[in-house]
Design an enzyme around this catalytic site. Sequence first.
Site, PDB file in Angstrom:
ATOM      1  CG  HIS A   7    -122.052   6.043  -9.941  1.00  0.00           C
ATOM      2  ND1 HIS A   7    -123.405   6.016 -10.151  1.00  0.00           N
ATOM      3  CD2 HIS A   7    -121.793   5.077  -9.019  1.00  0.00           C
ATOM      4  CE1 HIS A   7    -123.942   5.069  -9.368  1.00  0.00           C
ATOM      5  NE2 HIS A   7    -122.987   4.502  -8.683  1.00  0.00           N
ATOM      6  CB  THR A  62    -131.058   9.428  -5.599  1.00  0.00           C
ATOM      7  OG1 THR A  62    -130.726   8.045  -5.786  1.00  0.00           O
ATOM      8  CG2 THR A  62    -131.083   9.742  -4.113  1.00  0.00           C
ATOM      9  N   PRO A 113    -140.092  13.547  -6.104  1.00  0.00           N
ATOM     10  CG  PRO A 113    -140.233  14.595  -8.175  1.00  0.00           C
ATOM     11  CD  PRO A 113    -139.255  13.923  -7.250  1.00  0.00           C
TER      12      PRO A 113
END
Length: 259
Positions: free
Chosen positions: A132, A203, A229
């Site tokens: 990006h 991600t 997580p």
Amino acid sequence: MNALTHENARRVGQVVELLRASRSVLVITGAGLSADSGLPTYRGVGGLYEDRHPEGNVPIEELMSGEMLAARPDLTWKYLLQIEEAGRHATPNRGHEVIAEMESRFDRLWVLTQNVDGLHRKAGSRNVIDIHGDLHALRCTRCPCQQVVDDYTGLAVPPRCPACRGVVRPEVVLFGERLPAKQLAVYQAETARGFDLVLSVGTTSVFPYISAPVLDAYHFKKPSVEINPGETDVTEFVTVKLALGAAAALDAIWAGYNN
Ligand SMILES: [Zn+2]
């Protein structure tokens, strides 16, 4: 630092074994890694603009689009500046450091990152595909002028090219824009060669080119690891899932690997 639960310690051990059996590794990183350096993100959990439409009713996807940059560069730049300012004093965290150290320990290691903060290179990683782009690389939209800046201190909004007065922009992928050709070429060449192990770190894997290496690993019966997580679109396809923060998990894995 909190001790790992028994289950997480077992899973960290599994990742260490996978690393020991690998010569080539792809590390995919996203906002969750930079969040450990205190950085907000374009959007998403904990993101700068979550549930907010900053400019009246105009969604952030429009404000931060290539079209808006062309029509109202002052508006897009207002938010580019906010994003840059929010991360201006951020430094690489233990997760970035571990990934940088890993590079010299495998025959071939690449980092595929969605982060535009440049922290992987700051930590010492060289094989970085910043798919990006990078906020610190600026270029003129009208002439070939380009420049790398440490931060946006002192920039006019929008900044103008000293040579031609054209609008200057960062080399980042705005909403509605294509991926940069140079990074895409490296991505395609390296993923075509394949990797012994794929690590997906911090991600949510919402972009197809981010989830693809994990799904490819699954189809070709190669191992993969997800450190996040939360649950994501790729969670059900990985060999080992570590529901931990990026920096803590990578630190534990690297300690185990070097033990
Ligand atoms: Zn110019």
